[in-house]
Design an enzyme around this catalytic site. Structure first.
Site, mmCIF file in Angstrom:
data_model
loop_
_atom_site.group_PDB
_atom_site.id
_atom_site.type_symbol
_atom_site.label_atom_id
_atom_site.label_comp_id
_atom_site.label_asym_id
_atom_site.label_seq_id
_atom_site.Cartn_x
_atom_site.Cartn_y
_atom_site.Cartn_z
ATOM 1 N N CYS A 103 24.804 -32.537 43.358
ATOM 2 C CA CYS A 103 25.103 -31.043 43.212
ATOM 3 C C CYS A 103 23.779 -30.173 43.147
ATOM 4 O O CYS A 103 23.226 -30.567 42.176
ATOM 5 C CB CYS A 103 25.936 -31.268 42.229
ATOM 6 S SG CYS A 103 26.602 -29.389 41.876
ATOM 7 N N CYS A 348 30.990 -29.412 36.343
ATOM 8 C CA CYS A 348 31.261 -28.067 36.984
ATOM 9 C C CYS A 348 31.210 -27.163 35.733
ATOM 10 O O CYS A 348 32.011 -26.890 34.924
ATOM 11 C CB CYS A 348 32.419 -28.199 37.519
ATOM 12 S SG CYS A 348 32.673 -29.322 38.709
HETATM 13 N N1 SAH Z 1 29.125 -19.991 42.919
HETATM 14 C C1 SAH Z 1 29.662 -21.165 43.561
HETATM 15 C C2 SAH Z 1 29.263 -22.445 43.449
HETATM 16 C C3 SAH Z 1 28.889 -22.959 41.966
HETATM 17 S S1 SAH Z 1 30.177 -23.267 41.010
HETATM 18 C C4 SAH Z 1 31.231 -20.797 43.265
HETATM 19 O O1 SAH Z 1 31.497 -20.004 42.278
HETATM 20 O O2 SAH Z 1 31.946 -21.432 44.029
HETATM 21 C C5 SAH Z 1 30.891 -24.795 41.516
HETATM 22 C C6 SAH Z 1 32.412 -24.625 41.016
HETATM 23 O O3 SAH Z 1 32.623 -24.777 39.386
HETATM 24 C C7 SAH Z 1 33.023 -23.200 41.164
HETATM 25 O O4 SAH Z 1 34.451 -23.524 41.667
HETATM 26 C C8 SAH Z 1 33.118 -22.822 39.628
HETATM 27 O O5 SAH Z 1 34.315 -21.803 39.751
HETATM 28 C C9 SAH Z 1 33.569 -23.745 38.827
HETATM 29 N N2 SAH Z 1 33.248 -23.555 37.488
HETATM 30 C C10 SAH Z 1 32.510 -22.805 37.161
HETATM 31 N N3 SAH Z 1 32.681 -22.645 35.498
HETATM 32 C C11 SAH Z 1 33.451 -23.705 35.333
HETATM 33 C C12 SAH Z 1 33.742 -24.226 34.039
HETATM 34 N N4 SAH Z 1 33.159 -23.919 32.930
HETATM 35 N N5 SAH Z 1 34.565 -25.381 34.097
HETATM 36 C C13 SAH Z 1 35.109 -26.129 35.221
HETATM 37 N N6 SAH Z 1 34.741 -25.274 36.639
HETATM 38 C C14 SAH Z 1 33.813 -24.241 36.603
#
Ligand code: SAH
Ligand code: SF4
Length: 372
Positions: A103, A348
Site C-alpha cells: 500500500c 486503512c
Molecule cells: N485518497 C484515496 C486513497 C487513500 S485512502 C481515497 O480516499 O480513496 C484508502 C481508503 O481508506 C479510502 O477508501 C479511504 O476513504 C479509507 N479510509 C480513510 N480513513 C479511514 C478509516 N479511518 N477507517 C477505514 N477506512 C478509511
C-alpha cells in the site's frame, strides 16, 4: 545528481539518449534498478566502464530514508519514510497466502479533508515525487528479497528470486489523482516489463472521486480503479467526503462508466467505510443499491478504523453483515475488508506519518463549501 528512480521508462531512454546511449541501455539500467534492485551504479557490471563512470558521477538511486520499521502481530509491516522538512509518509506491506500487497502513499498528508480519515485530519504538506513513490516499491522488494535470501550462495544457486511484492494499491497517504503528474510515471514504472512488470489488474488506484482526473487516468494509464464512495446520497457524501461538493455522485457514477471502457478489470471497486449510526442503516443500503445499479462494480465494506479524536465509531459487526447481505441479495458482489495491522496503526485510514500542514486543507474545505 539525477535520481534514477524519478525517471519512468520512457524518460530513462531519453535521459540516456542525451548522453549518446541506445534505448537498449535504458532497458539494461532499468532491470538493474527495478529487478535486481541494486542501490549503486557500480553494481551494473554489464555496462561499459565509461558509461558506468559517467553514471556514477551524475546519477544516483535514492529511495526515501526509512525512519521506522514496524511489524504487526498479523505480519503486516509498516515503513515510516522520511519526506523531508520534518514530514514522513508510510508504506504498508500486507502478506497474504496468494499475494503480497504494498500500500503506497502519494502525498505527505492530504488536502481533501474527509471527515473520518486520519491522513486528512493532518492537513497537506506536499506531493511526493515519482522517485519517492517508486522508491516505496523498490525499498519493499529490496528489503523483503534480502531477508528471503539468507546467503549469497543460496541466491546464486537459486537464480534471481521473484519480486516479493505481487500487487500494488495506491491507498496509502494522500489522494493519488491530486498528484497525477508524479503518480502516472510511477504507475508506468510499476507496469513496465523492464521494471516491475506488474499487470494492470494487479495495480489499483483508489480515489475519493476527482472526476476530470479519472478521465485522464483512463486515457493515459488505465489501472484497476477503486472509488471511495462512503455515502449513497449527495447530502451525506458532501459531509463525509467534501470533494463531493465539487464532483457530486451523478458525475462520479458517469465517470466510472466511462472508465470501464478501458479498465483492465470489468468492474469498479467501491469502497464504503462503515460508520456507526452515520451511513450504515438499511435505508442507506437501499439507496446504495439504487445508486450503483447501472455500474458494473464490487462493493468493499471497510470497518471504520478508529484513531484518537475522530468522533466516529465502527459499526457493530452484525450491522456490517446485515448491510453486506442486503447488497448481496440485490446481486452486488460485496466483501468486508479484513482489518490488517491495526495494532501498529497501519490499517486503512490510520496512516498519519507526520505532516506539517500548510493550511491548504482549511482552504480546500472553505473553497468546497463556497462552491456548494
Ligand atoms: N485518497 C484515496 C486513497 C487513500 S485512502 C481515497 O480516499 O480513496 C484508502 C481508503 O481508506 C479510502 O477508501 C479511504 O476513504 C479509507 N479510509 C480513510 N480513513 C479511514 C478509516 N479511518 N477507517 C477505514 N477506512 C478509511
Ligand atoms: Fe485524502 Fe483519501 Fe483521506 Fe479523503 S480518505 S482525506 S481523499 S487520503
Amino acid at each position: 545528481m539525477q535520481n534514477l528512480l524519478d525517471l519512468e521508462p520512457a524518460a530513462l531512454v531519453q535521459w540516456l539518449a542525451a548522453r549518446g546511449e541506445k534505448p537498449f541501455r535504458a532497458r539494461q539500467v532499468s532491470r538493474w534498478i527495478h529487478q535486481r534492485l541494486v542501490a549503486n551504479v557500480d553494481a551494473m557490471t554489464d555496462l561499459a566502464k565509461p558509461l558506468r563512470a559517467s553514471l556514477a558521477n551524475d546519477a544516483e538511486i535514492r529511495a526515501p530514508h526509512v525512519l521506522r520499521d514496524t511489524t504487526a502481530s498479523d505480519g503486516t509491516r509498516k515503513w515510516l519514510l522520511d519526506a523531508g522538512s520534518g514530514n514522513a509518509v508510510e508504506a504498508v506491506c500486507i502478506p497474504e497466502d496468494d499475494r503480497t500487497t504494498l500500500c503506497v502513499s502519494s502525498q505527505a498528508g492530504c488536502a481533501l479533508d474527509c471527515a473520518f480519515c486520519s491522513t486528512g485530519r493532518q492537513g497537506f504538506n506536499r506531493n511526493l515525487t515519482t522517485g519517492e513513490i517508486v522508491g516505496q516499491l523498490w525499498h519493499a522488494n529490496r528489503t523483503l528479497q534480502a531477508e528471503a535470501t539468507t546467503s549469497a550462495a543460496e541466491a546464486s544457486s537459486a537464480g534471481p528470486l521473484r519480486a516479493p511484492i505481487t500487487n500494488v494499491v495506491m491507498m496509502g497517504m494522500g489522494e493519488p489523482l491530486a498528484n497525477f503528474d508524479n503518480v502516472v510515471p510511477a504507475l508506468r514504472t510499476f507496469l513496465d516489463d523492464n521494471a516491475y512488470g506488474l499487470s494492470r489488474r494487479r495495480v489499483t488506484l483508489s480515489t475519493s472521486g476527482l472526476v476530470p482526473w479519472i478521465d485522464r487516468l483512463r486515457d493515459e494509464c488505465p489501472v484497476a480503479l477503486a472509488v471511495s464512495l462512503h455515502a449513497p446520497t449527495n447530502d451525506l457524501r458532501d459531509r463525509l467526503v467534501p470533494i463531493n461538493r465539487r464532483h457530486p455522485l451523478e458525475s462520479l457514477m458517469a465517470a466510472c462508466l466511462r472508465y470501464l471502457d478501458r479498465a483492465p478489470r470489468d468492474f469498479v471497486t467501491f469502497e464504503y467505510v462503515m460508520l456507526d449510526g452515520v451511513n450504515d442503516g438499511i435505508g442507506h443500503a437501499r439507496a446504495l443499491i439504487d445508486l450503483v445499479r447501472d455500474v458494473p462494480c464490487k462493493l468493499n465494506l471497510i470497518p471504520f478504523n478508529p484513531f484518537p479524536g475522530s468522533g466516529f465509531a465502527t459499526s457493530p459487526r452484525e450491522r456490517i453483515r446485515g448491510f453486506a447481505h442486503a447488497l448481496q441479495d440485490a446481486g452486488i458482489v460485496t466483501t468486508i475488508r479484513k482489518t490488517r495491522g491495526d495494532d501498529i496503526a497501519a490499517a486503512c485510514g490510520q496512516l498519519a506519518g507526520q505532516v506539517h500542514d500548510r493550511t491548504t486543507r482549511r482552504l480546500a474545505s472553505r473553497a468546497a463549501a463556497a462552491a456548494h
